[in-house]
Scaffold this motif. Structure first.
Motif, PDB file in Angstrom:
ATOM      1  N   LEU A 128      28.732  29.882  17.737  1.00 20.07           N
ATOM      2  CA  LEU A 128      28.263  29.421  16.625  1.00 20.07           C
ATOM      3  C   LEU A 128      27.561  30.364  15.552  1.00 20.07           C
ATOM      4  N   GLU A 129      26.804  31.168  16.057  1.00 20.27           N
ATOM      5  CA  GLU A 129      25.906  32.393  15.285  1.00 20.27           C
ATOM      6  C   GLU A 129      27.092  33.280  14.914  1.00 20.27           C
ATOM      7  N   ILE A 130      28.053  33.459  15.570  1.00 18.21           N
ATOM      8  CA  ILE A 130      29.054  34.367  15.020  1.00 18.21           C
ATOM      9  C   ILE A 130      29.726  33.825  13.804  1.00 18.21           C
ATOM     10  N   ASP A 131      30.263  32.554  13.807  1.00 13.48           N
ATOM     11  CA  ASP A 131      30.411  31.868  12.579  1.00 13.48           C
ATOM     12  C   ASP A 131      29.555  31.841  11.546  1.00 13.48           C
ATOM     13  N   LEU A 132      28.247  31.625  11.809  1.00 10.97           N
ATOM     14  CA  LEU A 132      27.185  31.613  11.161  1.00 10.97           C
ATOM     15  C   LEU A 132      26.953  32.975  10.154  1.00 10.97           C
ATOM     16  N   ASP A 133      26.873  34.177  10.979  1.00 13.63           N
ATOM     17  CA  ASP A 133      26.833  35.441  10.421  1.00 13.63           C
ATOM     18  C   ASP A 133      27.928  35.697   9.560  1.00 13.63           C
ATOM     19  N   SER A 134      29.385  35.353  10.044  1.00 10.64           N
ATOM     20  CA  SER A 134      30.483  35.774   9.005  1.00 10.64           C
ATOM     21  C   SER A 134      30.462  35.023   8.009  1.00 10.64           C
ATOM     22  N   GLN A 135      30.167  33.827   7.862  1.00 15.28           N
ATOM     23  CA  GLN A 135      29.985  32.968   6.729  1.00 15.28           C
ATOM     24  C   GLN A 135      28.890  33.499   5.625  1.00 15.28           C
ATOM     25  N   GLU A 136      27.720  33.814   6.355  1.00 18.53           N
ATOM     26  CA  GLU A 136      26.515  34.362   5.736  1.00 18.53           C
ATOM     27  C   GLU A 136      26.888  35.382   4.832  1.00 18.53           C
ATOM     28  N   HIS A 137      27.671  36.459   5.698  1.00 19.94           N
ATOM     29  CA  HIS A 137      28.093  37.728   4.982  1.00 19.94           C
ATOM     30  C   HIS A 137      29.054  37.672   4.049  1.00 19.94           C
ATOM     31  N   GLN A 138      30.052  36.749   4.080  1.00 18.92           N
ATOM     32  CA  GLN A 138      31.012  36.404   2.861  1.00 18.92           C
ATOM     33  C   GLN A 138      30.149  35.749   1.728  1.00 18.92           C
ATOM     34  N   ASP A 139      29.489  34.924   1.887  1.00 25.97           N
ATOM     35  CA  ASP A 139      28.655  34.213   0.781  1.00 25.97           C
ATOM     36  C   ASP A 139      27.872  35.084  -0.003  1.00 25.97           C
ATOM     37  N   LEU A 140      26.984  35.793   0.895  1.00 21.89           N
ATOM     38  CA  LEU A 140      26.391  36.970   0.260  1.00 21.89           C
ATOM     39  C   LEU A 140      27.069  38.056  -0.622  1.00 21.89           C
ATOM     40  N   ALA A 141      28.074  38.508   0.023  1.00 22.66           N
ATOM     41  CA  ALA A 141      29.016  39.421  -0.770  1.00 22.66           C
ATOM     42  C   ALA A 141      29.463  38.807  -2.019  1.00 22.66           C
ATOM     43  N   ALA A 142      29.830  37.590  -1.945  1.00 30.17           N
ATOM     44  CA  ALA A 142      30.443  36.993  -3.185  1.00 30.17           C
ATOM     45  C   ALA A 142      29.159  36.688  -4.251  1.00 30.17           C
ATOM     46  N   ALA A 143      27.864  36.399  -3.790  1.00 32.33           N
ATOM     47  CA  ALA A 143      26.809  36.568  -4.667  1.00 32.33           C
ATOM     48  C   ALA A 143      26.654  37.786  -5.315  1.00 32.33           C
ATOM     49  N   LYS A 144      26.852  38.717  -4.685  1.00 32.34           N
ATOM     50  CA  LYS A 144      26.487  40.347  -5.199  1.00 32.34           C
ATOM     51  C   LYS A 144      27.740  40.678  -6.084  1.00 32.34           C
ATOM     52  N   VAL A 145      28.625  39.769  -6.250  1.00 32.51           N
ATOM     53  CA  VAL A 145      29.498  40.051  -7.300  1.00 32.51           C
ATOM     54  C   VAL A 145      28.676  40.103  -8.755  1.00 32.51           C
ATOM     55  N   PHE A 146      28.039  39.081  -8.870  1.00 34.41           N
ATOM     56  CA  PHE A 146      27.227  38.515 -10.153  1.00 34.41           C
ATOM     57  C   PHE A 146      26.039  39.579 -10.389  1.00 34.41           C
ATOM     58  N   GLU A 147      25.644  40.066  -9.190  1.00 29.31           N
ATOM     59  CA  GLU A 147      24.434  41.056  -9.370  1.00 29.31           C
ATOM     60  C   GLU A 147      24.908  42.176  -9.818  1.00 29.31           C
ATOM     61  N   GLY A 148      26.493  42.742  -9.179  1.00 30.04           N
ATOM     62  CA  GLY A 148      27.004  43.794  -9.638  1.00 30.04           C
ATOM     63  C   GLY A 148      27.108  43.745 -11.341  1.00 30.04           C
ATOM     64  N   MET A 149      27.722  42.787 -11.782  1.00 30.78           N
ATOM     65  CA  MET A 149      27.745  42.307 -13.306  1.00 30.78           C
ATOM     66  C   MET A 149      26.417  42.605 -14.185  1.00 30.78           C
ATOM     67  N   GLY A 150      25.331  42.259 -13.474  1.00 34.35           N
ATOM     68  CA  GLY A 150      23.965  42.332 -13.843  1.00 34.35           C
ATOM     69  C   GLY A 150      23.698  43.792 -13.968  1.00 34.35           C
ATOM     70  N   ILE A 151      24.102  44.431 -13.130  1.00 40.57           N
ATOM     71  CA  ILE A 151      24.006  46.192 -13.074  1.00 40.57           C
ATOM     72  C   ILE A 151      24.871  46.786 -14.201  1.00 40.57           C
ATOM     73  N   TYR A 152      25.969  46.521 -14.386  1.00 40.15           N
ATOM     74  CA  TYR A 152      26.895  47.019 -15.084  1.00 40.15           C
ATOM     75  C   TYR A 152      26.674  46.670 -16.812  1.00 40.15           C
ATOM     76  N   ALA A 153      26.420  45.462 -16.900  1.00 40.23           N
ATOM     77  CA  ALA A 153      26.403  45.103 -18.301  1.00 40.23           C
ATOM     78  C   ALA A 153      25.404  45.947 -19.230  1.00 40.23           C
ATOM     79  N   PRO A 154      24.155  45.976 -18.729  1.00 37.33           N
ATOM     80  CA  PRO A 154      23.223  46.941 -19.369  1.00 37.33           C
ATOM     81  C   PRO A 154      23.708  48.221 -19.873  1.00 37.33           C
ATOM     82  N   THR A 155      24.296  49.035 -18.946  1.00 36.43           N
ATOM     83  CA  THR A 155      24.861  50.289 -19.229  1.00 36.43           C
ATOM     84  C   THR A 155      25.939  50.245 -20.202  1.00 36.43           C
ATOM     85  N   LEU A 156      26.833  49.600 -20.119  1.00 32.53           N
ATOM     86  CA  LEU A 156      27.879  49.144 -20.933  1.00 32.53           C
ATOM     87  C   LEU A 156      27.511  48.861 -22.432  1.00 32.53           C
ATOM     88  N   GLY A 157      26.185  47.927 -22.263  1.00 36.49           N
ATOM     89  CA  GLY A 157      25.689  47.765 -23.650  1.00 36.49           C
ATOM     90  C   GLY A 157      25.169  48.971 -24.271  1.00 36.49           C
TER      91      GLY A 157
END
Length: 246
Positions: A128-157
Motif C-alpha cells: 500500500l505504501e508503494i501505491d501511495l508513494d506512486s500516486q502522490e508522486h504523480q499528483d505532485l508532478a501534475a500540480a507542479k505544471v501550474f507552478e511551472g506556468m506561474g514561473i514562466y508567465a512573468p518572464t514572458l510578460g
C-alpha cells in the motif's frame, strides 16, 4: 464545492477589473491580442515543452480539485475502520469479504482485499505504501505544471513589454503613438504577473494541499488495516487513528 477557492478566483478578477477602472486605465487597457499571444500562448507552449504528456493529462484531470476537491470525511472513515475491526473480531478476517465489493475507492478496496486474503501485515503495509508513494508522486508532478506556468508567465510578460517598447522606439517620430504604445507594452507585464500570482501559483498551492490531505487519509487507512490485521482491540485502533483527525 470549495467556496473559498471560488471566492478567491472571483476576487482575483474583481481586483484586476476594479483596479483598472479605479486607476482610470479603463477596461480596454486589459485587453491586448499581442500580449495574450506572447504571455498566455507562450506560457502554454513553454509548459508543453516542460511537461511529459502523461503528467499534463493528469494535471488536466485534477485541476477540478481546486473548486471541487475529492470528498473527505476522516471521522466517517475512522468509524468504518472501527466497524471492520469489530466484524473481524467477531467473524474473523473472512467476515470482511462482503465489505470489499462495497468499496468505491480502489486504494481502500485493494487494502481490504489483501486483509481478507490473509496477507501478512508488513506485506500489506509495503504494497500500500508503494501505491501511495506512486500516486502522490504523480499528483505532485501534475500540480507542479501550474507552478511551472506561474514561473514562466512573468518572464514572458517582460518579453511582451520589451516587444512593445521596441515598437514604441520605432515610432519616436510620431509622438501621438507613444502613449498608446507604452500602455500596450505594460499590458503584457500585467498579463504575466497577474496570471502567475492570482491564478497559476495559488492553483498549484491549493492542489498540493489537497494532495497532502489525501495522502494523510491513505496513511490513516494503512494504519487502520494493519491494526485490524494484527488483531488489535478496537479501542486501541480508535486511539491510534484519532491522531489523524487533527
Amino acid at each position: 464545492m470549495d467556496i473559498l477557492s471560488l471566492v478567491g478566483l472571483l476576487l482575483a478578477l474583481v481586483a484586476l477589473v476594479g483596479g483598472s477602472i479605479l486607476k482610470g486605465a479603463g477596461l480596454g487597457s486589459l485587453w491586448s491580442s499581442a500580449a495574450f499571444v506572447i504571455v498566455i500562448v507562450g506560457t502554454i507552449a513553454a509548459i508543453f515543452v516542460h511537461t511529459p504528456p502523461t503528467v499534463f493529462k493528469r494535471a488536466l484531470r485534477i485541476v477540478g480539485w481546486i473548486l471541487k476537491p475529492p470528498a473527505a470525511n476522516r471521522e466517517a472513515l475512522m468509524a468504518r475502520i472501527l466497524e471492520w475491526s469489530n466484524i473481524a473480531r467477531r467473524q474473523g478476517l473472512l467476515g470482511l469479504e462482503q465489505q470489499v465489493a462495497e468499496q468505491t475507492d480502489p486504494f481502500l478496496k485493494k487494502g481490504l482485499q489483501m486483509l481478507v486474503d490473509g496477507v501478512e501485515p508488513e506485506q500489506i503495509r509495503h504494497m500500500l505504501e508503494i501505491d501511495l508513494d506512486s500516486q502522490e508522486h504523480q499528483d505532485l508532478a501534475a500540480a507542479k505544471v501550474f507552478e511551472g506556468m506561474g514561473i514562466y508567465a512573468p518572464t514572458l510578460g517582460i518579453i511582451g513589454a520589451v516587444f512593445g517598447l521596441i515598437a514604441v522606439m520605432k515610432n519616436l517620430a510620431d509622438p501621438s503613438k507613444l502613449g498608446h504604445g507604452i500602455a500596450a507594452a505594460f499590458t503584457a507585464t500585467i498579463y504575466g504577473i497577474a496570471s502567475a500570482n492570482l491564478f497559476f501559483l495559488p492553483m498549484a498551492s491549493k492542489l498540493k494541499s489537497v494532495i497532502a490531505r489525501r495522502t494523510g487519509e491513505r496513511e490513516m487507512i494503512i494504519e487502520g488495516l494493519i491494526a485490524i490485521a494484527q488483531g488489535e482491540n478496537p479501542r486501541n485502533i480508535e486511539s491510534k487513528l484519532a491522531g489523524f483527525l487533527h
